[in-house]
Design a protein around this motif. Structure first.
Motif, mmCIF file in Angstrom:
data_model
loop_
_atom_site.group_PDB
_atom_site.id
_atom_site.type_symbol
_atom_site.label_atom_id
_atom_site.label_comp_id
_atom_site.label_asym_id
_atom_site.label_seq_id
_atom_site.Cartn_x
_atom_site.Cartn_y
_atom_site.Cartn_z
ATOM 1 N N GLY A 38 -9.739 -6.604 5.173
ATOM 2 C CA GLY A 38 -9.700 -7.403 6.478
ATOM 3 C C GLY A 38 -8.789 -6.694 7.412
ATOM 4 N N HIS A 39 -7.102 -6.181 6.904
ATOM 5 C CA HIS A 39 -6.574 -5.650 7.179
ATOM 6 C C HIS A 39 -6.670 -3.966 8.129
ATOM 7 N N ARG A 40 -6.025 -4.108 9.419
ATOM 8 C CA ARG A 40 -5.941 -2.502 10.083
ATOM 9 C C ARG A 40 -4.022 -2.390 9.830
ATOM 10 N N LEU A 41 -4.248 -1.472 9.206
ATOM 11 C CA LEU A 41 -2.836 -0.310 8.878
ATOM 12 C C LEU A 41 -2.557 -0.187 10.161
ATOM 13 N N THR A 42 -1.039 -0.083 9.949
ATOM 14 C CA THR A 42 -0.295 0.379 11.714
ATOM 15 C C THR A 42 0.546 0.966 11.206
ATOM 16 N N ASP A 43 1.788 1.209 12.221
ATOM 17 C CA ASP A 43 2.919 2.283 11.490
ATOM 18 C C ASP A 43 3.790 0.959 10.961
ATOM 19 N N ALA A 44 3.623 -0.590 11.672
ATOM 20 C CA ALA A 44 4.425 -1.774 11.039
ATOM 21 C C ALA A 44 4.097 -1.513 9.199
ATOM 22 N N ASP A 45 2.966 -1.420 9.176
ATOM 23 C CA ASP A 45 2.700 -0.936 7.085
ATOM 24 C C ASP A 45 3.602 -0.350 6.835
ATOM 25 N N ALA A 46 3.993 0.833 7.184
ATOM 26 C CA ALA A 46 4.714 1.967 6.581
ATOM 27 C C ALA A 46 5.416 1.535 5.922
ATOM 28 N N PRO A 47 6.729 1.137 6.054
ATOM 29 C CA PRO A 47 8.106 0.542 4.832
ATOM 30 C C PRO A 47 7.608 0.028 3.946
ATOM 31 N N GLU A 48 6.475 -0.471 4.393
ATOM 32 C CA GLU A 48 5.639 -0.848 2.708
ATOM 33 C C GLU A 48 4.538 -0.214 1.533
ATOM 34 N N VAL A 49 4.005 1.261 2.152
ATOM 35 C CA VAL A 49 3.535 1.837 1.936
ATOM 36 C C VAL A 49 3.878 2.964 1.924
ATOM 37 N N VAL A 50 4.658 4.067 2.944
ATOM 38 C CA VAL A 50 5.104 5.375 2.551
ATOM 39 C C VAL A 50 6.685 5.351 1.200
ATOM 40 N N GLY A 51 6.424 6.190 0.124
ATOM 41 C CA GLY A 51 7.219 6.363 -1.048
ATOM 42 C C GLY A 51 6.736 5.157 -1.666
ATOM 43 N N ARG A 52 6.241 3.882 -1.793
ATOM 44 C CA ARG A 52 6.143 2.998 -2.323
ATOM 45 C C ARG A 52 5.559 2.845 -3.607
ATOM 46 N N ALA A 53 5.749 1.780 -4.870
ATOM 47 C CA ALA A 53 4.854 2.312 -6.478
ATOM 48 C C ALA A 53 3.627 1.396 -5.832
ATOM 49 N N VAL A 54 2.531 2.250 -6.336
ATOM 50 C CA VAL A 54 0.985 1.185 -5.851
ATOM 51 C C VAL A 54 1.584 -0.396 -6.745
ATOM 52 N N GLU A 55 2.094 -0.800 -7.199
ATOM 53 C CA GLU A 55 2.635 -2.414 -7.020
ATOM 54 C C GLU A 55 3.052 -2.916 -5.576
ATOM 55 N N ASP A 56 3.686 -2.735 -5.118
ATOM 56 C CA ASP A 56 4.658 -2.403 -4.358
ATOM 57 C C ASP A 56 3.956 -2.546 -3.021
ATOM 58 N N THR A 57 2.977 -1.575 -2.911
ATOM 59 C CA THR A 57 2.665 -1.905 -2.307
ATOM 60 C C THR A 57 0.748 -2.040 -1.588
ATOM 61 N N VAL A 169 15.491 15.545 -5.366
ATOM 62 C CA VAL A 169 14.567 16.251 -4.079
ATOM 63 C C VAL A 169 13.500 15.111 -3.246
ATOM 64 N N GLU A 170 14.111 14.301 -2.941
ATOM 65 C CA GLU A 170 13.697 13.512 -2.227
ATOM 66 C C GLU A 170 13.143 13.238 -0.408
ATOM 67 N N ASP A 171 11.879 12.507 -0.184
ATOM 68 C CA ASP A 171 11.581 12.159 1.363
ATOM 69 C C ASP A 171 11.069 11.233 1.201
ATOM 70 N N SER A 172 11.522 10.352 0.948
ATOM 71 C CA SER A 172 11.337 8.730 1.406
ATOM 72 C C SER A 172 12.379 8.123 1.316
ATOM 73 N N PRO A 173 12.697 6.522 1.902
ATOM 74 C CA PRO A 173 14.117 5.809 1.551
ATOM 75 C C PRO A 173 14.597 5.480 -0.126
ATOM 76 N N ASP A 174 12.964 4.917 -0.709
ATOM 77 C CA ASP A 174 12.763 4.432 -1.973
ATOM 78 C C ASP A 174 13.192 6.071 -2.938
ATOM 79 N N GLY A 175 12.450 6.979 -2.713
ATOM 80 C CA GLY A 175 13.195 7.765 -3.808
ATOM 81 C C GLY A 175 14.362 8.410 -2.994
ATOM 82 N N ALA A 176 14.864 8.085 -2.292
ATOM 83 C CA ALA A 176 16.846 8.507 -1.670
ATOM 84 C C ALA A 176 17.086 7.149 -2.927
ATOM 85 N N ALA A 177 17.049 6.075 -2.431
ATOM 86 C CA ALA A 177 17.823 5.386 -2.793
ATOM 87 C C ALA A 177 18.323 4.867 -4.469
#
Length: 227
Positions: A38-57, A169-177
């Motif tokens: 029941g949740h529509r994914l938007t750009d606001a969700d991106a920091p919790e989705v892109v480059g995150r582990a499945v448990e985090d998302t 070699v990384e593409d995401s904030p979490d990976g770079a961190a």
């Protein structure tokens, strides 16, 4: 690890969004599961989705929807993503050329991913089947995954090299961190999310712009800056 070497000893690659174009597949999988909840994914969700582990998302979706079964959300995300990966994950521009150059030069390289082992094995057995990685690490192989330093430290340890002599070699904030915290020089090739600049971070628009000589130079320059 410590060592103080000024020579490049190994290149450690993130997988999703770096070598293979799977970040969009992960977004689609998350979008599908979120819609079921029941949740529509938007750009606001991106920091919790892109480059995150499945448990985090999954934790993010649970917070957003009050879903009663966090483990079920993890399973749903993994299944939806796995299905898309199994259908094919295209290589990122320049990835094949750079990997071939490293292999030809005898430079060790490894895969360090925040994806589950099942997904890593699927991609390594599919789109990356031709790539002779020295080792592959998944989210299941360390106590903590990205953004913690554990994955990159573990990869360097298994290769027997200091993290300071590695380029990650990384593409995401979490990976770079994660790579930063481990002590690697970080080459950022952004995909879906912007990655902020930082000490020890080098940026490229594409892997097509990356060479082995350039990676060696980055490690020497980082060592000189630390001295």
């Amino acid at each position: 690890m410590s060592g103080g070497s000024t020579d490049l000893a190994a290149v450690l690659f993130d997988m999703d969004g770096t070598l293979v174009d799977t970040e969009v597949l992960w977004w689609q999988a998350t979008e599908e599961v979120a819609a079921r909840l029941g949740h529509r994914l938007t750009d606001a969700d991106a920091p919790e989705v892109v480059g995150r582990a499945v448990e985090d998302t999954a934790a993010h979706l649970v917070r957003a929807t009050a879903a009663p079964d966090p483990h079920g959300v993890v399973t749903a995300l993994t299944t939806a993503f796995q299905k898309r990966v199994d259908e094919g994950a295209p290589m990122r521009p320049g990835a094949d050329r750079l990997l071939a150059a490293l292999e030809q030069a005898g430079m060790p390289f490894a895969l360090v991913s925040a994806s589950p082992r099942s997904v890593v094995d699927s991609v390594v057995g599919g789109a990356l089947a031709h790539v002779p990685f020295a080792l592959t690490l998944s989210a299941d192989d360390t106590a903590r995954t990205k953004p913690h330093p554990d994955p990159y430290r573990a990869a360097a340890q298994r290769l027997g090299v200091p993290t300071e002599a590695c380029v990650a070699v990384e593409d995401s904030p979490d990976g770079a961190a994660s790579a930063d915290a481990a002590g690697c020089t970080v080459l950022v090739v952004p995909s879906m999310l912007p990655v902020p600049p930082g000490p020890g971070r080098i940026f490229a628009d594409s892997l097509e712009d990356v060479s082995l000589d350039g990676l060696r130079r980055h490690v020497r320059d980082r060592a000189a800056a630390r001295a």
